[in-house]
Enzyme design. Structure first.
Site, PDB file in Angstrom:
ATOM      1  N   GLY A 127      -6.478   2.423   1.403  1.00 16.37           N
ATOM      2  CA  GLY A 127      -5.407   3.097   2.119  1.00 16.37           C
ATOM      3  C   GLY A 127      -4.220   2.180   2.340  1.00 16.37           C
ATOM      4  N   ASN A 128      -3.334   2.582   3.212  1.00  9.33           N
ATOM      5  CA  ASN A 128      -2.174   1.755   3.543  1.00  9.33           C
ATOM      6  C   ASN A 128      -1.763   2.030   4.987  1.00  9.33           C
ATOM      7  OD1 ASN A 128      -0.021   3.946   3.527  1.00  9.33           O
ATOM      8  ND2 ASN A 128      -0.812   4.137   1.436  1.00  9.33           N
ATOM      9  N   TYR A 129      -0.751   1.313   5.451  1.00  6.04           N
ATOM     10  CA  TYR A 129      -0.362   1.371   6.861  1.00  6.04           C
ATOM     11  C   TYR A 129       0.715   2.405   7.174  1.00  6.04           C
ATOM     12  CZ  TYR A 129      -2.927  -3.028   7.410  1.00  6.04           C
ATOM     13  OH  TYR A 129      -3.905  -3.985   7.436  1.00  6.04           O
ATOM     14  N   ALA A 194       3.230   7.984   1.465  1.00  2.00           N
ATOM     15  CA  ALA A 194       2.901   6.731   0.779  1.00  2.00           C
ATOM     16  C   ALA A 194       1.577   6.947   0.046  1.00  2.00           C
ATOM     17  CB  ALA A 194       2.790   5.590   1.783  1.00  2.00           C
TER      18      ALA A 194
END
Length: 241
Positions: A127-129, A194
Protein backbone atom coordinates in the site's frame (compact mmCIF):
# COMPACT_ATOMS: atom_id res chain seq x y z
CA UNK A 1 -15.71 37.55 8.55
CA UNK A 2 -17.86 36.75 11.57
CA UNK A 3 -17.67 38.83 14.75
CA UNK A 4 -19.44 36.95 17.53
CA UNK A 5 -20.00 38.11 20.18
CA UNK A 6 -19.82 41.76 19.15
CA UNK A 7 -19.96 44.25 22.04
CA UNK A 8 -21.38 47.78 22.03
CA UNK A 9 -17.84 49.13 22.17
CA UNK A 10 -16.75 47.12 19.13
CA UNK A 11 -19.88 48.20 17.21
CA UNK A 12 -19.04 51.85 17.90
CA UNK A 13 -15.43 51.45 16.81
CA UNK A 14 -16.43 49.59 13.65
CA UNK A 15 -19.02 52.23 12.74
CA UNK A 16 -16.55 55.07 13.24
CA UNK A 17 -13.34 53.47 11.99
CA UNK A 18 -11.48 53.59 15.32
CA UNK A 19 -8.68 51.12 14.59
CA UNK A 20 -7.10 50.75 18.02
CA UNK A 21 -6.98 46.94 18.22
CA UNK A 22 -6.37 43.92 16.02
CA UNK A 23 -10.06 43.14 15.55
CA UNK A 24 -10.96 46.58 14.16
CA UNK A 25 -7.86 46.81 11.96
CA UNK A 26 -8.76 43.41 10.54
CA UNK A 27 -12.37 44.50 9.97
CA UNK A 28 -11.29 47.71 8.21
CA UNK A 29 -9.06 45.65 5.89
CA UNK A 30 -11.69 43.00 5.18
CA UNK A 31 -12.93 42.56 1.61
CA UNK A 32 -15.08 39.49 2.39
CA UNK A 33 -18.69 39.69 3.63
CA UNK A 34 -18.92 40.68 7.31
CA UNK A 35 -21.47 39.21 9.74
CA UNK A 36 -22.05 40.72 13.19
CA UNK A 37 -23.71 38.96 16.13
CA UNK A 38 -24.26 41.65 18.83
CA UNK A 39 -24.22 40.67 22.51
CA UNK A 40 -24.81 43.14 25.36
CA UNK A 41 -27.23 44.18 28.07
CA UNK A 42 -30.78 45.04 26.95
CA UNK A 43 -30.51 48.78 27.68
CA UNK A 44 -27.19 49.01 25.84
CA UNK A 45 -28.66 47.31 22.80
CA UNK A 46 -31.75 49.54 22.84
CA UNK A 47 -29.76 52.76 23.23
CA UNK A 48 -30.06 55.11 20.20
CA UNK A 49 -26.27 55.25 19.74
CA UNK A 50 -26.09 51.45 19.44
CA UNK A 51 -29.04 51.36 17.04
CA UNK A 52 -27.50 54.13 14.94
CA UNK A 53 -24.21 52.22 14.81
CA UNK A 54 -26.06 49.12 13.62
CA UNK A 55 -27.83 51.14 10.91
CA UNK A 56 -24.53 52.64 9.79
CA UNK A 57 -22.83 49.23 9.64
CA UNK A 58 -25.79 47.84 7.69
CA UNK A 59 -25.37 50.72 5.22
CA UNK A 60 -21.70 49.73 4.91
CA UNK A 61 -22.82 46.27 3.80
CA UNK A 62 -22.43 44.38 7.09
CA UNK A 63 -25.04 41.75 7.90
CA UNK A 64 -26.49 41.85 11.40
CA UNK A 65 -27.49 38.60 13.10
CA UNK A 66 -30.08 39.96 15.54
CA UNK A 67 -29.65 39.06 19.22
CA UNK A 68 -32.37 37.14 21.01
CA UNK A 69 -34.28 37.84 24.22
CA UNK A 70 -33.29 35.89 27.29
CA UNK A 71 -31.34 35.83 30.52
CA UNK A 72 -28.40 38.26 30.41
CA UNK A 73 -25.16 38.54 32.36
CA UNK A 74 -26.61 41.45 34.33
CA UNK A 75 -29.33 39.17 35.71
CA UNK A 76 -32.01 40.89 33.64
CA UNK A 77 -34.12 39.41 30.88
CA UNK A 78 -34.40 41.14 27.54
CA UNK A 79 -33.06 41.49 24.00
CA UNK A 80 -29.29 41.48 23.86
CA UNK A 81 -28.35 37.82 24.18
CA UNK A 82 -26.15 36.60 21.31
CA UNK A 83 -27.95 34.32 18.88
CA UNK A 84 -27.28 30.60 19.39
CA UNK A 85 -24.09 29.42 17.63
CA UNK A 86 -26.06 26.78 15.72
CA UNK A 87 -28.36 29.46 14.30
CA UNK A 88 -25.37 31.64 13.40
CA UNK A 89 -23.80 28.74 11.48
CA UNK A 90 -27.10 28.11 9.70
CA UNK A 91 -27.29 31.79 8.74
CA UNK A 92 -23.82 31.61 7.23
CA UNK A 93 -24.56 28.33 5.43
CA UNK A 94 -27.77 29.73 3.96
CA UNK A 95 -25.92 32.83 2.77
CA UNK A 96 -23.22 30.87 0.97
CA UNK A 97 -25.71 28.36 -0.43
CA UNK A 98 -27.57 31.28 -2.02
CA UNK A 99 -24.27 32.57 -3.44
CA UNK A 100 -23.06 29.14 -4.53
CA UNK A 101 -21.48 28.72 -7.91
CA UNK A 102 -23.64 26.09 -9.61
CA UNK A 103 -21.40 25.86 -12.67
CA UNK A 104 -21.49 22.03 -12.54
CA UNK A 105 -25.25 21.66 -12.11
CA UNK A 106 -26.59 18.51 -13.84
CA UNK A 107 -23.03 17.33 -14.59
CA UNK A 108 -21.90 13.84 -13.57
CA UNK A 109 -18.38 13.78 -12.14
CA UNK A 110 -16.34 10.67 -11.29
CA UNK A 111 -13.52 11.11 -8.76
CA UNK A 112 -11.05 8.52 -7.47
CA UNK A 113 -9.27 9.02 -4.16
CA UNK A 114 -7.03 7.37 -1.59
CA UNK A 115 -4.62 4.42 -1.85
CA UNK A 116 -5.15 0.87 -3.01
CA UNK A 117 -4.12 -2.21 -1.01
CA UNK A 118 -2.77 -5.19 -2.93
CA UNK A 119 -2.92 -8.35 -0.82
CA UNK A 120 0.13 -10.51 -0.19
CA UNK A 121 -1.68 -12.84 2.19
CA UNK A 122 -4.76 -12.47 4.47
CA UNK A 123 -2.93 -10.05 6.81
CA UNK A 124 -0.33 -8.29 4.64
CA UNK A 125 -0.59 -5.96 1.67
CA UNK A 126 1.31 -3.54 -0.55
CA UNK A 127 0.00 0.00 0.00
CA UNK A 128 0.97 3.63 0.37
CA UNK A 129 0.39 6.61 2.66
CA UNK A 130 -2.22 8.43 0.55
CA UNK A 131 -4.77 10.08 2.86
CA UNK A 132 -7.43 10.68 0.20
CA UNK A 133 -7.89 14.27 1.40
CA UNK A 134 -7.40 15.92 -1.99
CA UNK A 135 -9.89 13.65 -3.77
CA UNK A 136 -12.48 14.05 -1.02
CA UNK A 137 -12.06 17.84 -1.06
CA UNK A 138 -12.56 17.93 -4.82
CA UNK A 139 -15.63 15.70 -4.50
CA UNK A 140 -17.15 18.06 -1.93
CA UNK A 141 -16.42 21.11 -4.10
CA UNK A 142 -17.93 19.51 -7.21
CA UNK A 143 -21.03 18.55 -5.20
CA UNK A 144 -21.25 22.11 -3.84
CA UNK A 145 -21.25 23.38 -7.41
CA UNK A 146 -24.24 21.22 -8.24
CA UNK A 147 -22.61 18.12 -9.75
CA UNK A 148 -23.78 14.56 -9.26
CA UNK A 149 -20.59 13.07 -7.82
CA UNK A 150 -19.45 9.45 -7.72
CA UNK A 151 -16.46 9.06 -5.40
CA UNK A 152 -14.52 5.81 -5.70
CA UNK A 153 -12.29 5.59 -2.65
CA UNK A 154 -9.57 3.25 -1.48
CA UNK A 155 -9.21 2.44 2.25
CA UNK A 156 -9.34 5.77 4.15
CA UNK A 157 -10.96 6.98 7.35
CA UNK A 158 -12.52 10.10 5.77
CA UNK A 159 -16.24 10.81 5.60
CA UNK A 160 -18.11 12.62 2.84
CA UNK A 161 -21.46 14.34 2.36
CA UNK A 162 -24.52 12.13 1.98
CA UNK A 163 -25.22 13.69 -1.42
CA UNK A 164 -22.06 12.06 -2.80
CA UNK A 165 -22.35 8.54 -4.22
CA UNK A 166 -19.43 6.84 -2.48
CA UNK A 167 -18.07 3.48 -3.62
CA UNK A 168 -15.47 1.90 -1.31
CA UNK A 169 -12.87 -0.38 -2.87
CA UNK A 170 -9.61 -1.94 -1.73
CA UNK A 171 -7.51 -3.13 -4.67
CA UNK A 172 -6.56 -1.61 -8.00
CA UNK A 173 -8.67 -4.22 -9.77
CA UNK A 174 -11.75 -3.21 -7.75
CA UNK A 175 -11.10 0.49 -8.47
CA UNK A 176 -10.50 -0.29 -12.15
CA UNK A 177 -13.82 -2.14 -12.47
CA UNK A 178 -15.78 0.54 -10.61
CA UNK A 179 -14.14 3.39 -12.54
CA UNK A 180 -14.61 1.94 -16.02
CA UNK A 181 -18.26 1.26 -15.22
CA UNK A 182 -18.97 4.72 -13.74
CA UNK A 183 -17.08 6.61 -16.47
CA UNK A 184 -19.50 5.40 -19.14
CA UNK A 185 -22.22 7.71 -17.78
CA UNK A 186 -19.94 10.52 -16.52
CA UNK A 187 -19.28 13.92 -18.06
CA UNK A 188 -15.82 14.08 -16.50
CA UNK A 189 -13.42 12.09 -14.34
CA UNK A 190 -10.79 13.41 -11.95
CA UNK A 191 -8.23 10.76 -10.98
CA UNK A 192 -6.78 11.60 -7.55
CA UNK A 193 -6.21 8.08 -6.24
CA UNK A 194 -2.70 6.81 -5.51
CA UNK A 195 -3.12 3.47 -7.24
CA UNK A 196 -0.49 0.77 -6.70
CA UNK A 197 1.57 0.12 -9.84
CA UNK A 198 2.28 -3.50 -8.93
CA UNK A 199 0.56 -6.36 -7.13
CA UNK A 200 1.75 -9.78 -5.96
CA UNK A 201 1.80 -12.41 -8.66
CA UNK A 202 0.04 -14.79 -6.28
CA UNK A 203 -1.88 -14.21 -3.04
CA UNK A 204 -1.11 -16.72 -0.30
CA UNK A 205 -4.32 -18.26 1.14
CA UNK A 206 -2.83 -18.24 4.64
CA UNK A 207 -0.47 -15.99 6.56
CA UNK A 208 3.06 -16.51 5.28
CA UNK A 209 5.21 -17.77 8.14
CA UNK A 210 8.81 -16.73 8.61
CA UNK A 211 10.91 -19.76 7.81
CA UNK A 212 14.15 -18.14 6.70
CA UNK A 213 15.78 -14.72 6.60
CA UNK A 214 15.08 -14.02 2.93
CA UNK A 215 11.70 -13.78 1.26
CA UNK A 216 11.23 -13.18 -2.46
CA UNK A 217 8.00 -11.53 -3.60
CA UNK A 218 7.18 -11.62 -7.30
CA UNK A 219 5.14 -8.68 -8.57
CA UNK A 220 3.25 -7.94 -11.75
CA UNK A 221 1.77 -4.66 -13.07
CA UNK A 222 -1.71 -3.59 -12.06
CA UNK A 223 -4.34 -2.27 -14.47
CA UNK A 224 -3.68 1.27 -15.71
CA UNK A 225 -6.93 3.06 -14.88
CA UNK A 226 -5.96 6.37 -16.52
CA UNK A 227 -4.96 4.64 -19.76
CA UNK A 228 -8.15 2.57 -19.85
CA UNK A 229 -10.38 5.62 -19.32
CA UNK A 230 -8.35 7.50 -21.92
CA UNK A 231 -9.19 4.84 -24.51
CA UNK A 232 -12.86 4.94 -23.49
CA UNK A 233 -13.16 8.73 -23.49
CA UNK A 234 -15.67 10.29 -25.86
CA UNK A 235 -15.43 13.73 -27.40
CA UNK A 236 -17.98 15.10 -24.92
CA UNK A 237 -16.06 13.84 -21.86
CA UNK A 238 -13.22 15.36 -19.86
CA UNK A 239 -10.49 13.34 -18.19
CA UNK A 240 -8.15 14.85 -15.58
CA UNK A 241 -5.22 12.73 -14.45
Amino acid sequence: MLIAPCTASTLGKMANGIADNMLITTYLSMKAPVFIAPAMDLDMFAHPSTQNNLKRLTAYGCRIIEPTSGFLASGLNGKGRMENPETIVTTLSDYFDDKANLSLKSKRILITAGPTYEKIDPVRFIGNYSSGKMGFAMAEECARRGAEVTLISGPVSLQCSKSINRIDVESCEEMFNASTKAFQTSDAAILCAAVADFRPEAIAPQKIKREKDEFVLHLKPTNDIAAALGKMKRQDQKLVG
